[in-house]
Design a protein around this motif. Sequence first.
Motif, PDB file in Angstrom:
ATOM      1  N   SER A  55     -15.258  -7.429   0.641  1.00  0.00           N
ATOM      2  CA  SER A  55     -14.065  -6.630   0.917  1.00  0.00           C
ATOM      3  C   SER A  55     -12.841  -7.131   0.159  1.00  0.00           C
ATOM      4  CB  SER A  55     -13.754  -6.639   2.412  1.00  0.00           C
ATOM      5  OG  SER A  55     -14.799  -6.021   3.119  1.00  0.00           O
TER       6      SER A  55
ATOM      7  N   GLY B 121     -18.387  -6.018  -4.027  1.00  0.00           N
ATOM      8  CA  GLY B 121     -17.095  -5.369  -3.848  1.00  0.00           C
ATOM      9  C   GLY B 121     -17.040  -4.012  -4.532  1.00  0.00           C
ATOM     10  N   SER B 122     -17.595  -3.938  -5.731  1.00  0.00           N
ATOM     11  CA  SER B 122     -17.621  -2.662  -6.464  1.00  0.00           C
ATOM     12  C   SER B 122     -18.468  -1.625  -5.743  1.00  0.00           C
ATOM     13  CB  SER B 122     -18.164  -2.884  -7.876  1.00  0.00           C
ATOM     14  OG  SER B 122     -17.306  -3.732  -8.605  1.00  0.00           O
TER      15      SER B 122
ATOM     16  N   ASN C 262      -5.739   1.018   5.730  1.00  0.00           N
ATOM     17  CA  ASN C 262      -5.926  -0.087   4.798  1.00  0.00           C
ATOM     18  C   ASN C 262      -5.630  -1.428   5.472  1.00  0.00           C
ATOM     19  OD1 ASN C 262      -4.641  -1.941   2.516  1.00  0.00           O
ATOM     20  ND2 ASN C 262      -6.143  -0.559   1.585  1.00  0.00           N
TER      21      ASN C 262
ATOM     22  N   ILE D  18     -16.510  -0.246  -2.800  1.00  0.00           N
ATOM     23  CA  ILE D  18     -15.495   0.718  -3.253  1.00  0.00           C
ATOM     24  C   ILE D  18     -16.142   2.061  -3.574  1.00  0.00           C
ATOM     25  CG2 ILE D  18     -13.947   1.278  -5.180  1.00  0.00           C
ATOM     26  CD1 ILE D  18     -13.102  -1.666  -5.157  1.00  0.00           C
TER      27      ILE D  18
ATOM     28  N   THR E 297       0.837  -1.208   0.000  1.00  0.00           N
ATOM     29  CA  THR E 297       0.000   0.000   0.000  1.00  0.00           C
ATOM     30  C   THR E 297       0.869   1.255   0.000  1.00  0.00           C
ATOM     31  OG1 THR E 297      -1.763  -1.176   1.159  1.00  0.00           O
ATOM     32  CG2 THR E 297      -1.844   1.224   1.201  1.00  0.00           C
TER      33      THR E 297
ATOM     34  N   ARG F 132     -17.238   3.895  -0.352  1.00  0.00           N
ATOM     35  CA  ARG F 132     -16.120   4.483   0.382  1.00  0.00           C
ATOM     36  C   ARG F 132     -15.472   5.631  -0.396  1.00  0.00           C
ATOM     37  NH1 ARG F 132     -13.835  -1.137   3.009  1.00  0.00           N
ATOM     38  NH2 ARG F 132     -15.369  -1.175   4.695  1.00  0.00           N
ATOM     39  N   TYR F 133     -15.466   5.523  -1.681  1.00  0.00           N
ATOM     40  CA  TYR F 133     -14.948   6.622  -2.508  1.00  0.00           C
ATOM     41  C   TYR F 133     -15.800   7.877  -2.289  1.00  0.00           C
ATOM     42  CZ  TYR F 133     -13.720   9.426  -6.567  1.00  0.00           C
ATOM     43  OH  TYR F 133     -13.337  10.451  -7.377  1.00  0.00           O
TER      44      TYR F 133
ATOM     45  N   GLU G 154      -9.391   2.709   3.813  1.00  0.00           N
ATOM     46  CA  GLU G 154     -10.351   1.599   3.873  1.00  0.00           C
ATOM     47  C   GLU G 154     -10.778   1.175   2.478  1.00  0.00           C
ATOM     48  OE1 GLU G 154     -13.587   3.083   6.208  1.00  0.00           O
ATOM     49  OE2 GLU G 154     -12.419   3.097   8.060  1.00  0.00           O
ATOM     50  N   LEU G 155     -10.822   2.138   1.590  1.00  0.00           N
ATOM     51  CA  LEU G 155     -11.245   1.890   0.223  1.00  0.00           C
ATOM     52  C   LEU G 155     -10.341   0.875  -0.447  1.00  0.00           C
ATOM     53  CD1 LEU G 155     -12.439   4.658  -2.087  1.00  0.00           C
ATOM     54  CD2 LEU G 155     -10.790   3.066  -2.982  1.00  0.00           C
TER      55      LEU G 155
END
Length: 150
Positions: A109, A119-120, A96, A123, A26, A126-127, A149-150
């Motif tokens: 996740s 999952g999408s 993360n 994302i 990351t 969180r975005y 977290e994203l």
Amino acid sequence: YAFDAGFKELGTCRLKDKDKTHYGITVCGLCHVTIDYFKLAYKIDLTHLDGKFNRTNGQCDKSIVKDITNSLKKFLNKTLNSWEYPQTVKIIAASNTKTDLKEMLKEKSHFDSETFVGGSKLILKRYQITVDSIMKDDHYDQARKTFGEL
């Protein structure tokens, strides 16, 4: 043993050489994106940092965060807070890694069992929280954590 989340690194928030942990990958990803951004947006020549990455496995040199900070100070000709970028990277990477621990068994996740839709959606949710934290609330700390977290 194929993949370590990097929980030990989380305690020190330090990148090891040839770090293969989730935390390390990351950090390296964030640094890579930072370099690409400054190359494109500001036309800063940061090619001297390209050799510090192994794009195949997501690893990077353990000094990369410091090297980026020093390079940006030099090229931007401005006073750059020397702890702000490293702190931001630490917050995002730690968030993360913590999320990986908290959501270890949640399929969406990790896109396990082909949960691409779930999952999408996670994302995108969180975005949007990340963007709203900045645009509506001017809350950058929350944005960094949610982005991690994203």
